[in-house]
Scaffold this motif. Sequence first.
Motif, short mmCIF file in Angstrom:
data_model
loop_
_atom_site.label_atom_id
_atom_site.label_comp_id
_atom_site.label_asym_id
_atom_site.label_seq_id
_atom_site.Cartn_x
_atom_site.Cartn_y
_atom_site.Cartn_z
N ASP A 355 -14.28 -102.26 41.90
CA ASP A 355 -15.34 -102.59 42.86
C ASP A 355 -16.62 -102.87 42.06
OD1 ASP A 355 -17.52 -102.46 44.57
OD2 ASP A 355 -16.75 -100.73 45.70
N ARG A 356 -17.01 -104.14 42.01
CA ARG A 356 -18.15 -104.50 41.16
C ARG A 356 -19.46 -103.91 41.67
NH1 ARG A 356 -17.05 -110.80 40.83
NH2 ARG A 356 -16.19 -110.30 42.88
N GLY A 357 -19.55 -103.74 42.99
CA GLY A 357 -20.75 -103.11 43.55
C GLY A 357 -20.87 -101.67 43.06
N ALA A 358 -19.71 -100.99 42.97
CA ALA A 358 -19.72 -99.60 42.50
C ALA A 358 -20.11 -99.53 41.03
CB ALA A 358 -18.35 -98.96 42.72
N VAL A 359 -19.66 -100.52 40.25
CA VAL A 359 -20.04 -100.55 38.83
C VAL A 359 -21.56 -100.73 38.71
CG1 VAL A 359 -19.85 -101.86 36.67
CG2 VAL A 359 -17.79 -101.39 38.03
#
Length: 478
Positions: A355-359
């Motif tokens: 999940d790129r948002g989480a990164v």
Amino acid sequence: GTAQIGVTGLAVMGRNLARNLAHHGYAVAVHNRSPERTRKLVAEHGTEGTFVPSESLEDFVASLERPRAVIVMVKAGAPTDAVIDELVPLLEAGDIVVDAGNAHYADTRRREERLREVGLHFVGTGVSGGEEGALRGPSIMPGGSAESYAKLGPIFESIAARVDDTPCCVHVGPDGAGHFVKMVHNGIEYADMQLIAEAYDLLRAGLSASPAEIAEIFRDWNSTDLESFLIEITAEVLAHTDANTGKAFVDVVVDQAEQKGTGRWTVQSALDLGIPITGIAEATFARSLSGHADQRAVARRTFADAAGDPDWRIDDRDGFIEDVRKALFASKIVAYAQGFDHIQAGSLEYDWTIDRGAVATIWRGGCIIRARFLDRIREAYDEQPDLKSLLVAPYFAKAVTDGVPSWRRVVADAARVGVPTPAFSSSLAYFDALRTERLPAALIQGLRDNFGAHTYRRVDADGAFHTEWAGDRTESPA
Ligand code: 6PG
């Protein structure tokens, strides 16, 4: 055993992680190959919390409650394998081995598979933030099984940096996902630093300003969209005076940038995955170039008079500074857009579902690339999880559009006067290539077909075609 978690390898990163864990109330088993370091840790910091020291690996393992969680904090490569080899026979099914060093994700995948076969969890974890981060709150990027995260998550989340009360730690994905993301973090770190260095170089040449004066400019920039740890410490380093000579510190440091390899890994992986991370690649090559002192010396002598405008002086000081700032911000957006593309490609290749948002969320604090605008990256992926490029998300599209005239002026000036700006220039070229209607790639396809019958696709028909270049130039479907 009674210790809740153990750390083996007590060089500065391991020692500081162990202290951070102790500060948060965990009983920490500590071990180091040479016992002096263990004794030193307990002697100097023993009162900060509960440390359970051991001089042998057997005692260390025995001092841990089950399922055991052991953090290995030794040099990447062979030393890590050596410690794992020694640990494995001492552990039992369900125990967790954490590698918190900068390992290559492919090594992590190999180790995870090997330990899984004997019933152990192997968790490759990115840890960013240097010595201070390890002690006061790093950004933590764990890979490995969901099961291992059930035990490690609460511990890691409690010692991680926090932003808006959210811990800078998330389960990135299985096996090598954590180390992959840490690798890309470091690649972006290279790009960020190269862009900052180019901005400094341009300001210095264009304004004939001293490093201390440029430090002031960076200090101002740190209250704009550029606000970040690296901009902050740029001001600090530029303002520093060498005690021995009274000169600016940057003027007494050898101008050859070193690297331990994570930037190179990022570029190698991106080449394999076919993702153009041009900003990171230029930053990595710029470091190599700086180190080729002999080549630089002969080129300097051969081309002594090649500068386009040796007496370059800027008249509109404030306008120029703002141009450089906008060019820096636009180029930085490109570097992050490319880095997040790379993460997506790795995630698809290895089925990590990252999940790129989480990164972006866990990079907001603790790590070296922490920056205000990571909030915007998180928002962009929250709004559109399958975003095609970060560049086209509304906030970034606006910032880039607003910066384009400045960006072009800065890159054109740099080319005209002969200040090297590989990262600024290639980021602008990437942007222009991405937004261009027709690329000259069509000609490349024609050439490939001409010399090697490699075929091409047409704009007006499906399928592949070949032209008889050596014969009558008729075209046929391939
Ligand atoms: C971090 C840093 C860290 C490393 C630097 C230095 O996230 O805390 O990235 O892992 O010290 O990346 O790397 P180079 O020696 O390759 O510049």
